[in-house]
Design an enzyme around this catalytic site. Structure first.
Site, PDB file in Angstrom:
ATOM      1  N   GLY A  81     -76.738  45.372 -31.591  1.00 19.01           N
ATOM      2  CA  GLY A  81     -75.655  43.851 -31.334  1.00 19.01           C
ATOM      3  C   GLY A  81     -76.053  42.753 -32.349  1.00 19.01           C
ATOM      4  N   SER A 128     -81.356  45.055 -28.249  1.00 21.08           N
ATOM      5  CA  SER A 128     -82.717  44.561 -28.744  1.00 21.08           C
ATOM      6  C   SER A 128     -83.129  44.902 -29.856  1.00 21.08           C
ATOM      7  CB  SER A 128     -83.587  43.141 -27.878  1.00 21.08           C
ATOM      8  OG  SER A 128     -82.739  42.592 -26.972  1.00 21.08           O
ATOM      9  N   ASN A 157     -71.983  46.669 -33.396  1.00 19.65           N
ATOM     10  CA  ASN A 157     -71.286  45.941 -32.813  1.00 19.65           C
ATOM     11  C   ASN A 157     -71.601  44.151 -32.533  1.00 19.65           C
ATOM     12  OD1 ASN A 157     -70.254  44.413 -30.476  1.00 19.65           O
ATOM     13  ND2 ASN A 157     -71.103  45.072 -28.603  1.00 19.65           N
TER      14      ASN A 157
END
Ligand code: 13P
Length: 212
Positions: free
Chosen positions: A199, A179, A8
């Site tokens: 991410g 994370s 993402n």
């Protein structure tokens, strides 16, 4: 079945040329799905692409993208209910349910995000957020809000508890996000997650390649 690795990119990188450079370094793999800002889809070549969001219909909805549009571009995956959508754009479970229904109609593979904020009860948050789940949803991503972008990943033993609760309620793949990096991602696979939603680390090509 190989673990799923879903990137993402959020609202990154901040230019077309940087996005082009990043895409050029990502090999096509069947279990890897990249969710860039939609404006960069055309750079994706033949990697699997997903959208980070979509609305539930086409029409007079300025700025929105519909499931039909994604389908027509062969964007097969869509993330719905990300905590950043819930928190910054005030998306409710009701709205997310409408999106889920509309995306299922177009046979898009939905990644439905759920997760508690610090201090919230995991089971009651899951109960509310999983009310948007419908049969046919491809995956649920457990992303504790406090672990997103903080470098403080949820310990895999803790995440496993959420995994079990989710598996009790729904029948689909379950991913962990928050994370995740090149060193800790294996811990989540070991406790039974079907993959990870990444991410920040997906923007650092060296780090991302460790996972691939
Ligand atoms: P980070 O990996 O940057 O914590 O983000 C996780 C996430 O929100 C993926 O959807």
């Amino acid at each position: 079945m190989k673990p799923l690795i879903i990137a993402n990119w959020k609202s990154n990188p901040d230019s077309f040329s940087k996005a082009k450079e990043l895409f050029s370094q990502i090999p096509k793999k069947e279990n890897v799905i990249i969710c860039p800002p939609n404006i960069y889809f055309s750079l994706g070549g033949n990697v699997n692409l997903g959208s980070q969001n979509c609305f539930f219909q086409s029409g007079a909805f300025t700025g929105e993208i519909s499931p039909e549009m994604l389908k027509s571009l062969k964007i097969n995956y869509v993330i719905l209910g990300h905590s950043e959508r819930r928190n910054y754009f005030e998306e409710t479970n009701e709205l997310i349910s409408k999106k889920v229904k509309a995306c299922l109609k177009e046979n898009l593979k939905i990644i439905l995000c759920v997760g508690e904020k610090k201090g919230e009860s995991l089971s009651s948050v899951l109960k509310k957020q999983l009310s948007s789940f419908q049969k046919g949803v491809f995956a649920v991503a457990y992303e504790p809000v406090w672990a997103i972008g903080t470098g403080q990943a949820c310990k895999s033993e803790e995440a496993e508890k959420a995994l079990k609760l989710i598996k009790k309620k729904v029948n689909c793949k379950v991913l962990y996000g928050g994370s995740v990096n090149g060193s800790n991602f294996k811990d989540y696979l070991k406790v039974g997650f079907d993959g990870v939603l990444v991410g920040g680390a997906s923007l650092k090509i060296k780090e991302f390649k460790k996972m691939l």
